[in-house]
Scaffold this active site. Structure first.
Site, PDB file in Angstrom:
ATOM      1  N   GLY A  62      18.139   5.485  27.164  1.00 15.72           N
ATOM      2  CA  GLY A  62      19.129   5.143  26.156  1.00 15.72           C
ATOM      3  C   GLY A  62      20.586   5.342  26.519  1.00 15.72           C
ATOM      4  O   GLY A  62      21.457   4.655  25.997  1.00 15.72           O
ATOM      5  N   ASP A 120      19.360  13.016  16.997  1.00 18.70           N
ATOM      6  CA  ASP A 120      18.859  12.736  15.654  1.00 18.70           C
ATOM      7  C   ASP A 120      18.427  14.070  15.039  1.00 18.70           C
ATOM      8  O   ASP A 120      19.254  14.801  14.508  1.00 18.70           O
ATOM      9  CB  ASP A 120      17.704  11.744  15.824  1.00 18.70           C
ATOM     10  N   ILE A 170      19.357   2.617  14.201  1.00 19.79           N
ATOM     11  CA  ILE A 170      20.300   1.680  14.821  1.00 19.79           C
ATOM     12  C   ILE A 170      19.811   1.227  16.208  1.00 19.79           C
ATOM     13  O   ILE A 170      18.980   1.897  16.833  1.00 19.79           O
ATOM     14  CB  ILE A 170      21.715   2.295  14.939  1.00 19.79           C
ATOM     15  N   ASP A 176      17.351   1.152  21.712  1.00 16.45           N
ATOM     16  CA  ASP A 176      16.360   0.086  21.563  1.00 16.45           C
ATOM     17  C   ASP A 176      15.529   0.175  20.297  1.00 16.45           C
ATOM     18  O   ASP A 176      15.427   1.235  19.668  1.00 16.45           O
ATOM     19  CB  ASP A 176      15.390   0.143  22.738  1.00 16.45           C
TER      20      ASP A 176
END
Ligand code: 5GP
Ligand code: MG
Length: 194
Positions: A62, A120, A170, A176
């Site tokens: 990411g 997160d 998102i 992704d």
């Protein structure tokens, strides 16, 4: 077709909405804003590491786009390397990570900056920190592109963060949905998270 884009209501060629697999997303952070915020983080790192050569450990997959932009705004002389981990979440509060692609650089005595796409719950980063620390780094700091403060479940000291965002899912700018959507320059938020 797997990936489709839809024009805006005005029919402009700008991609305000995208469709990936079974979900629709609408643009929520533009490339311009992203670049401003990434530059701001880079400026802070430039000040904090003046005269030093930290090692940036960029977490795949990411962070590749954030890492590429971040290091290009640096005027210090960093080393840049990549690592890949898989994470398993046994419980809500503990994460276990396994090194899939290890850090090849010798981190002993080095100043390390971990570059991550998004924090997160923070469980992944919390589990990853000791793995990096045990390689003998002198200092370890976290630079994340995005953070969802509403979802954070663990105590994490994040020194560098480009943006705080709401809890929604998102994609874009390296992030992704099931492997797709990483290529977009902007960030898109899921419209109907069924
Ligand atoms: P955490 O352990 O902090 O809950 O999860 C971090 C990882 O979950 C991130 O590195 C990322 O791979 C994934 N993740 C968390 N939120 C999002 C999101 O909104 N979009 C995408 N694409 N991935 C996310
Ligand atoms: Mg990640």
């Amino acid at each position: 077709m797997l990936l489709t884009t839809s024009p805006t209501a005005e029919g402009s060629p700008d991609m305000k909405k995208i469709h990936i697999l079974d979900k629709d997303f609408s643009i929520s952070i533009t490339e311009e804003t992203i670049q401003t915020r990434v530059r701001r983080v880079a400026d802070k790192i430039n000040r904090d590491y003046k005269g030093k050569s930290p090692v940036f450990v960029c977490i795949l997959n990411g962070s590749f786009m954030f890492a590429a932009d971040l290091v290009r705004y640096l005027d210090i002389q960093p080393a840049v390397t990549f690592a890949r981990f898989s994470s398993y979440r046994g419980t809500e509060t503990t994460g276990v990570v396994r090194e899939l692609l290890g850090v090849t650089e010798d981190l002993k005595g080095k100043d390390v900056v971990i570059v991550e796409d998004i924090v997160d719950t923070g469980i992944t980063m919390k589990a990853l920190l000791p793995v990096i620390k045990e390689k003998g780094a002198e200092t370890v700091e976290i630079a994340c592109f995005l953070r969802k403060p509403g979802k954070l479940k663990v105590d994490l000291d994040i020194k560098y963060c480009a943006m705080d965002i709401p809890d929604d899912f998102i994609v874009g700018y390296g992030l992704d949905y099931d492997g797709y959507g990483r290529n977009y320059r902007d960030i898109y938020t899921v419209i109907d998270n069924k």
